[in-house]
Design a protein around this motif. Structure first.
Motif, PDB file in Angstrom:
ATOM      1  N   VAL A  54       3.550   7.882   8.467  1.00  0.00           N
ATOM      2  CA  VAL A  54       3.814   6.509   8.886  1.00  0.00           C
ATOM      3  C   VAL A  54       2.511   5.787   9.214  1.00  0.00           C
ATOM      4  O   VAL A  54       1.447   6.400   9.375  1.00  0.00           O
ATOM      5  CB  VAL A  54       4.727   6.460  10.130  1.00  0.00           C
ATOM      6  CG1 VAL A  54       6.065   7.124   9.874  1.00  0.00           C
ATOM      7  CG2 VAL A  54       4.033   7.075  11.336  1.00  0.00           C
TER       8      VAL A  54
ATOM      9  N   ARG B  13       5.832  -1.717  15.605  1.00  0.00           N
ATOM     10  CA  ARG B  13       6.767  -1.142  14.644  1.00  0.00           C
ATOM     11  C   ARG B  13       6.111   0.039  13.930  1.00  0.00           C
ATOM     12  O   ARG B  13       4.886   0.174  13.924  1.00  0.00           O
ATOM     13  CB  ARG B  13       7.283  -2.174  13.644  1.00  0.00           C
ATOM     14  CG  ARG B  13       6.267  -2.722  12.686  1.00  0.00           C
ATOM     15  CD  ARG B  13       6.938  -3.754  11.754  1.00  0.00           C
ATOM     16  NE  ARG B  13       6.010  -4.249  10.751  1.00  0.00           N
ATOM     17  CZ  ARG B  13       5.185  -5.276  10.936  1.00  0.00           C
ATOM     18  NH1 ARG B  13       5.175  -5.903  12.104  1.00  0.00           N
ATOM     19  NH2 ARG B  13       4.388  -5.669   9.964  1.00  0.00           N
TER      20      ARG B  13
ATOM     21  N   THR C 127       4.880   5.449   5.239  1.00  0.00           N
ATOM     22  CA  THR C 127       3.875   5.369   4.175  1.00  0.00           C
ATOM     23  C   THR C 127       4.151   6.365   3.063  1.00  0.00           C
ATOM     24  O   THR C 127       3.368   6.476   2.115  1.00  0.00           O
ATOM     25  CB  THR C 127       2.467   5.618   4.743  1.00  0.00           C
ATOM     26  OG1 THR C 127       2.443   6.904   5.394  1.00  0.00           O
ATOM     27  CG2 THR C 127       2.082   4.535   5.740  1.00  0.00           C
TER      28      THR C 127
ATOM     29  N   GLU D 172       5.873   1.899  10.257  1.00  0.00           N
ATOM     30  CA  GLU D 172       6.102   1.699   8.830  1.00  0.00           C
ATOM     31  C   GLU D 172       5.924   3.020   8.081  1.00  0.00           C
ATOM     32  O   GLU D 172       4.847   3.623   8.143  1.00  0.00           O
ATOM     33  CB  GLU D 172       5.116   0.677   8.261  1.00  0.00           C
ATOM     34  CG  GLU D 172       5.291  -0.735   8.792  1.00  0.00           C
ATOM     35  CD  GLU D 172       4.306  -1.703   8.160  1.00  0.00           C
ATOM     36  OE1 GLU D 172       3.335  -1.228   7.519  1.00  0.00           O
ATOM     37  OE2 GLU D 172       4.504  -2.919   8.298  1.00  0.00           O
TER      38      GLU D 172
ATOM     39  N   VAL E  10      13.433   3.975  12.997  1.00  0.00           N
ATOM     40  CA  VAL E  10      12.688   3.325  11.918  1.00  0.00           C
ATOM     41  C   VAL E  10      13.653   2.739  10.889  1.00  0.00           C
ATOM     42  O   VAL E  10      13.436   1.643  10.362  1.00  0.00           O
ATOM     43  CB  VAL E  10      11.719   4.327  11.261  1.00  0.00           C
ATOM     44  CG1 VAL E  10      11.165   3.778   9.946  1.00  0.00           C
ATOM     45  CG2 VAL E  10      10.569   4.654  12.211  1.00  0.00           C
TER      46      VAL E  10
END
Length: 413
Positions: free
Chosen positions: A402, A379, A383, A381, A263
């Motif tokens: 995420v 992908r 959070t 992301e 990530v």
């Protein structure tokens, strides 16, 4: 920074402890960790360091000396403990009775009954089921969208372990919950309560399968004979518990820490997703780079010399796996993730007699999980902030919130 290989003067007595406490979990979360460890190693690849619970130990920070210790079970024994945390002068429960706490030839005898289930052949046989389970887990997570990656990856090793043990269908939900509490619990109290439920269950199953064996890991361990004698039930249970701990924790923490690395380096994610980087070498590199099993403990069986220091019989020697796997004398660009690194002789899974018995199965699980995510997720992301655990035994994350953004089209690998 190159590590000097020149011998250091022999010490006439115990060396003063280095100021950095390597047993402090907070150290391993520091953003300047690579620089800190490089400075320590440059000051001396073997140093006398203090620990919070176990008193002073000899810390090994270089790759070559780590290999020397891990390969020499006759000089550096596991029977006094394989991990910090038991306390200074204390012998852990199971010493001389568990795989992790025995030396050859006893160690080989205890590994033998489990080997068929955890060997490359056993892992290959289990691979189709592991692949299918991984895709189900990831599909569910993608449908939810916002998830905690720790919760996403944890069911895979727990379920695989239940399959190995052939846990009856009616007991699975309970065993998964107990294992989750015992190995993944957020507090020491939760983990202790889980073990207090798991151990009696394993003992009950060992007794049942000793009387009526089946084709599973519990039955094999329960009926295995050494020199014509069955292992004591307590020893069978201790070794099963040890296998479950290693199988669950290694996969869980390596998966989550590896995903954190990907990530934070989306270019690496895309190289894997496009097929530019192969999964096999990449997996070994993530094992090296994360080194979630931060250390291995040994006890000197005789007076010896290590890295120019006199090590006295009975003194404890700690190989810091992360430091060895990030030694610039052994690895080019050690603090970078090089997905196609070759050769990659890391010690993340141990070395010598104690090389991880479950390594083939763990790699099969990790490969299946990463592949499923790469197939379904464009992908990941974050959070929210990650939360590191407080462990130097299995270092990893307690939380990794995420959002999973699905790929519009995914291909089977």
């Amino acid at each position: 920074m190159a590590t000097s290989t020149a011998p250091r003067p022999l010490t006439s007595g115990p060396a003063p402890a280095a100021p950095v406490d390597l047993s402090d979990p907070a150290l391993w979360t520091r953003p300047d960790l690579p620089a800190v460890v490089d400075r320590l190693r440059a000051a001396g690849p073997v140093q006398r360091t203090g620990t919070a619970d176990d008193g002073p130990v000899w810390s090994v920070l270089s790759y070559d000396l780590a290999v020397e210790v891990l390969k020499d079970a006759a000089t550096y024994s596991s029977e006094g403990g394989s991990l910090l945390g038991a306390g200074a002068g204390n012998t852990p429960v199971g010493a001389g009775r568990m795989m992790a706490l025995t030396d050859p030839p006893r160690h080989r005898e205890l590994r033998a009954p489990a080997t068929p289930f955890l060997s490359p052949g056993g892992a290959r046989g289990a691979a189709p089921g592991i692949t299918e389970l991984s895709h189900r887990i990831v599909t569910t997570a993608v449908e939810r969208g916002e998830v905690d990656l720790v919760d996403v990856v944890s069911p895979l090793p727990l379920t695989v372990m239940c399959d190995l043990l052939d846990v009856p269908d009616q007991d699975r939900e309970m065993v998964v919950q107990v294992c989750d509490d015992a190995f993944l619990g957020r507090t020491a109290q939760e983990r202790r309560a889980g073990h207090q439920r798991l151990i009696p269950y394993l003992m009950h199953q060992v007794m049942k399968r000793r009387a009526d064996p089946r084709d599973d890991l519990i039955s094999m361990m329960a009926t295995y004979r050494i020199a014509g004698r069955l292992l004591p039930v307590e020893d069978v249970v201790l070794n099963l518990d040890n296998i479950v701990v290693g199988g669950v924790q290694t996969v869980r923490h390596t998966a989550v820490m590896g995903l954190l690395a990907l990530v934070r380096h989306p270019d690496l994610w895309h190289r894997l997703q496009s097929g530019e980087a192969a999964m096999g070498p990449a997996l070994d590199e993530l094992l090296r780079w994360t080194s979630v099993g931060l250390h291995t403990l040994r006890t000197a069986t005789r007076d010896t010399v290590l890295g120019g220091h006199d090590i006295r019989r009975g003194e404890r020697v700690v190989v810091w796996t992360w430091a060895a796997n990030h030694d610039p004398a052994a690895f080019d660009r050690p603090h970078d993730i090089v997905l196609d690194r070759s050769p990659n002789r890391h010690v993340a899974l141990g070395l010598g007699a104690h090389y991880c018995i479950g390594a083939p199965l763990a790699k099969t699980e990790l490969s299946a999980l990463f592949t499923a995510l790469l197939d379904r997720v464009e992908r990941i992301e974050p959070t929210g902030p990650v939360q590191y655990n407080r462990s130097i035994i299995n270092f990893g994350l307690d939380h990794f919130p995420v959002r999973l953004l699905a790929r519009r089209a995914h291909r089977s690998r």
